[in-house]
Scaffold this motif. Structure first.
Motif, short mmCIF file in Angstrom:
data_model
loop_
_atom_site.label_atom_id
_atom_site.label_comp_id
_atom_site.label_asym_id
_atom_site.label_seq_id
_atom_site.Cartn_x
_atom_site.Cartn_y
_atom_site.Cartn_z
N VAL A 173 0.84 -1.21 0.00
CA VAL A 173 0.00 0.00 0.00
C VAL A 173 0.87 1.25 0.00
O VAL A 173 0.59 2.22 -0.73
N VAL A 174 1.92 1.25 0.81
CA VAL A 174 2.82 2.42 0.87
C VAL A 174 3.48 2.66 -0.48
O VAL A 174 3.59 3.80 -0.94
N ASP A 175 3.94 1.60 -1.11
CA ASP A 175 4.58 1.73 -2.41
C ASP A 175 3.63 2.33 -3.43
O ASP A 175 4.01 3.25 -4.19
N ALA A 176 2.40 1.85 -3.47
CA ALA A 176 1.42 2.39 -4.43
C ALA A 176 1.12 3.85 -4.14
O ALA A 176 0.97 4.66 -5.06
N THR A 177 1.06 4.21 -2.85
CA THR A 177 0.75 5.60 -2.49
C THR A 177 1.89 6.54 -2.87
O THR A 177 1.68 7.59 -3.48
N VAL A 178 3.12 6.16 -2.51
CA VAL A 178 4.27 7.02 -2.79
C VAL A 178 4.45 7.23 -4.29
O VAL A 178 4.58 8.37 -4.76
N PHE A 179 4.45 6.14 -5.04
CA PHE A 179 4.67 6.29 -6.48
C PHE A 179 3.44 6.85 -7.18
O PHE A 179 3.55 7.36 -8.30
N GLY A 180 2.27 6.77 -6.53
CA GLY A 180 1.11 7.47 -7.08
C GLY A 180 1.27 8.97 -7.00
O GLY A 180 0.88 9.70 -7.91
N HIS A 181 1.88 9.46 -5.90
CA HIS A 181 2.16 10.89 -5.77
C HIS A 181 3.29 11.32 -6.70
O HIS A 181 3.30 12.46 -7.18
N LEU A 182 4.24 10.43 -6.93
CA LEU A 182 5.38 10.78 -7.79
C LEU A 182 5.08 10.57 -9.28
O LEU A 182 5.93 10.86 -10.11
N LYS A 183 3.88 10.08 -9.59
CA LYS A 183 3.56 9.77 -10.99
C LYS A 183 3.63 11.02 -11.85
O LYS A 183 4.15 10.99 -12.97
N ASP A 184 3.11 12.14 -11.35
CA ASP A 184 3.11 13.40 -12.11
C ASP A 184 4.24 14.33 -11.69
O ASP A 184 4.25 15.50 -12.04
N PHE A 185 5.19 13.81 -10.90
CA PHE A 185 6.30 14.65 -10.44
C PHE A 185 7.27 14.88 -11.59
O PHE A 185 7.59 13.95 -12.35
N ASP A 186 7.75 16.10 -11.71
CA ASP A 186 8.64 16.46 -12.82
C ASP A 186 10.04 15.95 -12.54
O ASP A 186 10.72 16.40 -11.62
N VAL A 187 10.46 14.96 -13.33
CA VAL A 187 11.82 14.42 -13.21
C VAL A 187 12.59 14.62 -14.51
O VAL A 187 13.47 13.84 -14.87
N SER A 188 12.25 15.67 -15.24
CA SER A 188 12.90 15.92 -16.52
C SER A 188 14.28 16.53 -16.30
O SER A 188 14.70 16.81 -15.18
N ASP A 189 14.97 16.78 -17.40
CA ASP A 189 16.32 17.36 -17.33
C ASP A 189 16.32 18.80 -16.87
O ASP A 189 17.37 19.37 -16.59
N ASP A 190 15.12 19.43 -16.81
CA ASP A 190 15.06 20.82 -16.38
C ASP A 190 15.30 20.96 -14.87
O ASP A 190 15.54 22.03 -14.37
N LEU A 191 15.18 19.84 -14.13
CA LEU A 191 15.48 19.86 -12.70
C LEU A 191 16.93 19.42 -12.51
O LEU A 191 17.24 18.25 -12.56
N THR A 192 17.81 20.34 -12.34
CA THR A 192 19.23 19.99 -12.28
C THR A 192 19.91 20.78 -11.16
O THR A 192 19.45 21.84 -10.75
N MET A 193 21.02 20.22 -10.71
CA MET A 193 21.91 20.91 -9.79
C MET A 193 23.32 20.72 -10.32
O MET A 193 23.79 19.58 -10.43
N ARG A 194 23.97 21.78 -10.67
CA ARG A 194 25.29 21.71 -11.27
C ARG A 194 26.28 22.51 -10.42
O ARG A 194 25.92 23.50 -9.79
N ILE A 195 27.52 22.04 -10.44
CA ILE A 195 28.62 22.76 -9.79
C ILE A 195 29.43 23.44 -10.88
O ILE A 195 30.03 22.77 -11.73
N ASN A 196 29.41 24.75 -10.86
CA ASN A 196 30.08 25.52 -11.90
C ASN A 196 31.30 26.24 -11.32
O ASN A 196 31.24 26.75 -10.18
N PRO A 197 32.38 26.30 -12.06
CA PRO A 197 33.54 27.08 -11.59
C PRO A 197 33.26 28.57 -11.68
O PRO A 197 32.55 29.03 -12.58
N THR A 198 33.77 29.32 -10.73
CA THR A 198 33.59 30.78 -10.71
C THR A 198 34.96 31.46 -10.54
O THR A 198 35.94 30.82 -10.15
#
Length: 225
Positions: A173-198
């Motif tokens: 039940v927990v697995d179905a609930t968690v992944f049901g909430h994550l079904k429409d979660f944005d996991v595209s390449d637009d969500l990124t965290m990069r380390i850039n030199p400055t």
């Protein structure tokens, strides 16, 4: 001469009258056709907007449905989330725990019966004791202490198997609930965290910076009805 002028005037007046009548009929016909066309186009646009709105509503994923379905029937919520590969895993976990319960409960009943027979010294019932509970060297049933130990051990394992079965069901039940909430979660390449030199121009020292790129949802235009 005067009569001819009168006749010509009457003819011109009649021609002009007929021309105005035909022009008025054409104008009325054009207005009717235009009105009908506008109404038809408006109806088509409204139907298209309703169809698009219905398609958007139908595509919405409801996590509560996944929770309810998994609670009623294991694997149903995973099927609703379109994670069909998890269904065999769910039933394997439930099947193993259920099989463990059946096995331990069977031997608990056998050792319990054998213990009662040995403790009460019912030698006439020795034949009903399982052959695996006999000592091969003496040909006699195990001692009461040994049978009591086996009985308690099988009973404990049986109770644990019930607990593990309920835990496996709950995790389903927990697995179905968690992944049901994550079904429409944005996991595209637009969500990124990069380390850039400055490079700090003031101190003339290099450094490292963390850059976050979070996707923002574009405003969706409401359908026109």
């Amino acid at each position: 001469m005067r009569l001819k002028l009168i006749i010509i005037f009457i003819l011109c007046f009649a021609v002009n009258l007929f021309a105005q009548t035909d022009k008025q009929q054409l104008t009325n016909a054009s207005v009717i056709d235009t009105t009908v066309k506008v109404k038809a186009d408006t109806t088509i646009v409204a139907k298209d907007s309703v169809a698009k709105h219905d398609s958007l509503v139908k595509k919405k994923h409801d996590p509560s449905k996944a929770t309810f379905r998994s609670a009623v029937l294991p694997g149903w919520g995973q099927a609703y989330n379109k994670q069909y590969w998890k269904i065999p895993v769910v039933y394997a976990a439930l099947g193993i725990t259920a099989g463990t319960f059946v096995y331990n409960n069977k031997w608990y009943q056998r050792t319990k019966e054998a213990y009662d027979i040995v403790v009460n010294n019912r030698t006439e019932d020795f034949a009903s004791i399982d052959s695996k509970l006999f000592d091969k060297q003496t040909g006699q049933p195990f001692s009461a202490e040994t049978l009591q130990f086996y009985r308690n051990d099988f009973r404990r394992n049986r109770d644990y198997s019930v607990l593990y079965f309920l835990i496996a069901w709950g995790l389903n039940v927990v697995d179905a609930t968690v992944f049901g909430h994550l079904k429409d979660f944005d996991v595209s390449d637009d969500l990124t965290m990069r380390i850039n030199p400055t490079f700090d121009a003031t101190t003339k020292k290099p450094g490292l910076g963390v850059a976050f790129n979070l996707k923002t949802n574009a405003h969706r235009a409401l359908p026109v009805f």
